[in-house]
Write an enzyme that holds these catalytic residues in place. Structure first.
Site, PDB file in Angstrom:
ATOM      1  N   CYS A 104      75.538 -35.211  17.798  1.00  0.00           N
ATOM      2  CA  CYS A 104      76.695 -34.365  18.090  1.00  0.00           C
ATOM      3  C   CYS A 104      76.296 -32.934  18.451  1.00  0.00           C
ATOM      4  O   CYS A 104      77.144 -32.132  18.834  1.00  0.00           O
ATOM      5  CB  CYS A 104      77.661 -34.364  16.909  1.00  0.00           C
ATOM      6  SG  CYS A 104      78.368 -35.997  16.617  1.00  0.00           S
ATOM      7  N   HIS A 154      81.626 -27.682  16.340  1.00  0.00           N
ATOM      8  CA  HIS A 154      81.723 -29.116  16.607  1.00  0.00           C
ATOM      9  C   HIS A 154      82.795 -29.710  15.697  1.00  0.00           C
ATOM     10  O   HIS A 154      82.841 -29.420  14.497  1.00  0.00           O
ATOM     11  CB  HIS A 154      80.364 -29.772  16.354  1.00  0.00           C
ATOM     12  CG  HIS A 154      80.458 -31.259  16.234  1.00  0.00           C
ATOM     13  ND1 HIS A 154      80.993 -32.044  17.243  1.00  0.00           N
ATOM     14  CD2 HIS A 154      80.129 -32.106  15.229  1.00  0.00           C
ATOM     15  CE1 HIS A 154      80.973 -33.299  16.851  1.00  0.00           C
ATOM     16  NE2 HIS A 154      80.455 -33.371  15.637  1.00  0.00           N
ATOM     17  N   ASN A 198      86.276 -36.931  16.167  1.00  0.00           N
ATOM     18  CA  ASN A 198      84.920 -36.472  16.495  1.00  0.00           C
ATOM     19  C   ASN A 198      84.466 -37.139  17.798  1.00  0.00           C
ATOM     20  O   ASN A 198      84.243 -38.344  17.826  1.00  0.00           O
ATOM     21  CB  ASN A 198      83.987 -36.836  15.340  1.00  0.00           C
ATOM     22  CG  ASN A 198      82.546 -36.399  15.585  1.00  0.00           C
ATOM     23  OD1 ASN A 198      82.165 -36.042  16.697  1.00  0.00           O
ATOM     24  ND2 ASN A 198      81.742 -36.444  14.535  1.00  0.00           N
TER      25      ASN A 198
HETATM   26  N1  COA Z   1      91.037 -44.421   3.644  1.00  0.00           N
HETATM   27  C1  COA Z   1      91.214 -44.467   2.306  1.00  0.00           C
HETATM   28  N2  COA Z   1      90.211 -44.271   1.434  1.00  0.00           N
HETATM   29  C2  COA Z   1      89.005 -44.024   1.939  1.00  0.00           C
HETATM   30  C3  COA Z   1      88.749 -43.967   3.318  1.00  0.00           C
HETATM   31  C4  COA Z   1      89.825 -44.183   4.177  1.00  0.00           C
HETATM   32  N3  COA Z   1      89.705 -44.137   5.519  1.00  0.00           N
HETATM   33  N4  COA Z   1      87.444 -43.695   3.522  1.00  0.00           N
HETATM   34  C5  COA Z   1      86.884 -43.578   2.307  1.00  0.00           C
HETATM   35  N5  COA Z   1      87.825 -43.793   1.343  1.00  0.00           N
HETATM   36  C6  COA Z   1      87.648 -43.766  -0.088  1.00  0.00           C
HETATM   37  C7  COA Z   1      86.254 -44.096  -0.504  1.00  0.00           C
HETATM   38  O1  COA Z   1      86.063 -45.484  -0.534  1.00  0.00           O
HETATM   39  C8  COA Z   1      86.186 -43.459  -1.875  1.00  0.00           C
HETATM   40  O2  COA Z   1      86.798 -44.319  -2.785  1.00  0.00           O
HETATM   41  P1  COA Z   1      86.189 -44.501  -4.260  1.00  0.00           P
HETATM   42  O3  COA Z   1      86.280 -43.133  -4.897  1.00  0.00           O
HETATM   43  O4  COA Z   1      87.093 -45.521  -4.869  1.00  0.00           O
HETATM   44  O5  COA Z   1      84.792 -44.964  -4.067  1.00  0.00           O
HETATM   45  C9  COA Z   1      87.062 -42.214  -1.722  1.00  0.00           C
HETATM   46  O6  COA Z   1      87.859 -42.446  -0.566  1.00  0.00           O
HETATM   47  C10 COA Z   1      86.275 -40.942  -1.553  1.00  0.00           C
HETATM   48  O7  COA Z   1      85.255 -41.169  -0.590  1.00  0.00           O
HETATM   49  P2  COA Z   1      84.299 -40.021  -0.148  1.00  0.00           P
HETATM   50  O8  COA Z   1      83.283 -40.570   0.802  1.00  0.00           O
HETATM   51  O9  COA Z   1      83.795 -39.290  -1.369  1.00  0.00           O
HETATM   52  O10 COA Z   1      85.305 -39.061   0.606  1.00  0.00           O
HETATM   53  P3  COA Z   1      85.030 -37.674   1.265  1.00  0.00           P
HETATM   54  O11 COA Z   1      86.005 -36.700   0.758  1.00  0.00           O
HETATM   55  O12 COA Z   1      83.565 -37.316   1.209  1.00  0.00           O
HETATM   56  O13 COA Z   1      85.386 -37.943   2.787  1.00  0.00           O
HETATM   57  C11 COA Z   1      84.323 -38.292   4.893  1.00  0.00           C
HETATM   58  C12 COA Z   1      84.641 -38.882   3.532  1.00  0.00           C
HETATM   59  C13 COA Z   1      83.522 -39.316   5.683  1.00  0.00           C
HETATM   60  C14 COA Z   1      85.621 -37.980   5.594  1.00  0.00           C
HETATM   61  C15 COA Z   1      83.510 -36.994   4.697  1.00  0.00           C
HETATM   62  O14 COA Z   1      82.441 -37.220   3.812  1.00  0.00           O
HETATM   63  C16 COA Z   1      82.945 -36.477   5.991  1.00  0.00           C
HETATM   64  O15 COA Z   1      83.671 -36.082   6.867  1.00  0.00           O
HETATM   65  N6  COA Z   1      81.601 -36.420   6.103  1.00  0.00           N
HETATM   66  C17 COA Z   1      80.969 -35.910   7.290  1.00  0.00           C
HETATM   67  C18 COA Z   1      81.141 -36.870   8.428  1.00  0.00           C
HETATM   68  C19 COA Z   1      80.603 -36.327   9.696  1.00  0.00           C
HETATM   69  O16 COA Z   1      80.782 -35.185   9.952  1.00  0.00           O
HETATM   70  N7  COA Z   1      79.941 -37.168  10.482  1.00  0.00           N
HETATM   71  C20 COA Z   1      79.472 -36.840  11.763  1.00  0.00           C
HETATM   72  C21 COA Z   1      78.529 -35.723  11.729  1.00  0.00           C
HETATM   73  S1  COA Z   1      78.371 -35.091  13.337  1.00  0.00           S
END
Ligand code: COA
Length: 333
Positions: free
Chosen positions: A119, A246, A276
């Site tokens: 990205c 980004h 994204n």
């Molecule tokens: N809907 C509902 N629940 C979801 C879900 C969805 N789409 N995706 C994840 N969950 C759940 C998980 O299973 C987890 O459940 P659990 O506590 O029972 O295990 C809970 O939500 C929390 O998950 P977590 O991964 O801790 O959430 P988060 O607040 O970290 O958000 C992302 C997840 C992916 C949105 C976040 O980590 C993120 O944006 N990371 C960076 C991604 C990124 O930028 N990628 C590209 C880089 S260029």
């Protein structure tokens, strides 16, 4: 790493912009039909409400051609002498996507190559494009970021499917001087392969991402690179009129802005509408905000990105006066 223009006073100057989003929109509500998720979860954790998705009939190269054509139509009339396509999702492993894009844009014969930096790809591509101009290798270069990231997640993985969308954006660069509006400042770039496994995909449908680790790195790297780019340009952080990060997650970009002390209203975003879009994200956001008036000529603008690799980058420019091109102006939301 910081790249400085080779010849004093000579710079790559932005003189055209283009953007393309596939017409098909998938909302969060649409996703709940096949995934155990909710609109509320996706909006509150990511800021995303919808994403544009390319069908099988719309390749990365197709998106790149449309964005590139817009940049050429909207830019000052110039002969394009080089093309760089930043993408993580090339049409084929071999050959690169860029030569075919160049030919479809009527640019057969010019140097044309792909660049993969996740990205952060658009900032890497801007740096190499600016380098071609600064060394006098070419006088003009078209830099396109194009990705079909929505094809990468496993369709059953609720933790990654909602995050990604498809699109393309382009900037046209010409040779000019460092004191002109539109002149790119030094580009800060970096990578750390010890984090290579944090975001990886061996093929479409097999994306793996450690979301929380990626989140932490993204905030740290974009904030640090932004400070370095501002310093390299001779700017104070207070000088930043517009922060163009980004678009990976609205919580990530809010943290970056807070770390930099950039007020909320100066940090621009379109993640709600696009998700994204990888290497397309920065030029798409530039095009949308220039079209809707949030980004105006004279704004001191800082661009920053983070992505798979791990990779990161940042650069500066004073936004120039351009004819704007964004799909919203052509009737799309
Ligand atoms: N809907 C509902 N629940 C979801 C879900 C969805 N789409 N995706 C994840 N969950 C759940 C998980 O299973 C987890 O459940 P659990 O506590 O029972 O295990 C809970 O939500 C929390 O998950 P977590 O991964 O801790 O959430 P988060 O607040 O970290 O958000 C992302 C997840 C992916 C949105 C976040 O980590 C993120 O944006 N990371 C960076 C991604 C990124 O930028 N990628 C590209 C880089 S260029």
């Amino acid at each position: 790493m910081t790249t400085a223009p080779v010849a004093a006073g000579r710079a790559a100057v932005v003189c055209g912009i283009g953007a393309e989003l596939p017409p098909h929109i998938v909302t969060n509500a649409d996703l709940t039909a096949g995934l155990d998720t909710t609109d509320e979860w996706i909006r509150s954790r990511t800021g995303i409400a919808q994403r544009h998705i390319a069908g099988a009939d719309l390749s990365t190269g197709d998106l790149a051609v449309r964005a590139g054509a817009q940049a050429l139509a909207d830019g000052q009339p110039v002969t394009v002498e080089a093309l760089v396509v930043a993408t993580t999702t090339p049409d084929r492993c071999c050959p690169a996507t860029a030569p075919a894009v160049a030919t479809r844009l009527g640019l057969t014969g010019i140097p044309a190559y792909d660049l993969a930096a996740g990205c952060t790809g658009f900032l890497y591509a801007l740096a190499t494009g600016a380098g071609l101009v600064a060394t006098g290798t070419v006088r003009t270069v078209l830099v396109i970021g194009a990705d079909r990231l929505a094809a990468l997640p496993n369709p059953e993985d609720r933790t990654t499917v909602p995050l990604f969308g498809d699109g393309a954006g382009a900037l046209l660069l010409r040779q000019g001087s460092a004191d002109e509006a539109g002149a790119l400042g030094p580009v800060v770039l970096g990578s750390d392969g010890t984090g290579a496994d944090l975001i990886r995909a061996s093929r479409p449908g097999a994306l793996h991402m450690d979301g929380s680790e990626v989140f932490r790195h993204a905030v740290d790297r974009m904030a640090t690179a932004s400070r370095q780019a501002a310093t390299a340009a001779g700017w104070e952080l207070d000088d930043i009129d517009r922060l163009i990060p980004h678009q990976a997650n609205s919580r990530i970009t809010a943290f970056v802005a807070r770390r930099l002390g950039v007020p909320e209203d100066r940090q621009l975003s379109d993640i709600t509408e696009t998700g994204n879009t990888g290497a397309a994200s920065i030029p798409l956001l530039l095009a949308r905000s220039a079209a809707d008036g949030r980004l105006k000529p004279g704004h001191r603008t800082l661009l920053t990105a983070f992505g798979a690799g791990l990779t990161w980058g940042a650069t500066t420019l004073t936004w120039p006066s351009l004819r704007n091109s964004h799909p919203t102006e052509r009737g799309r939301t």
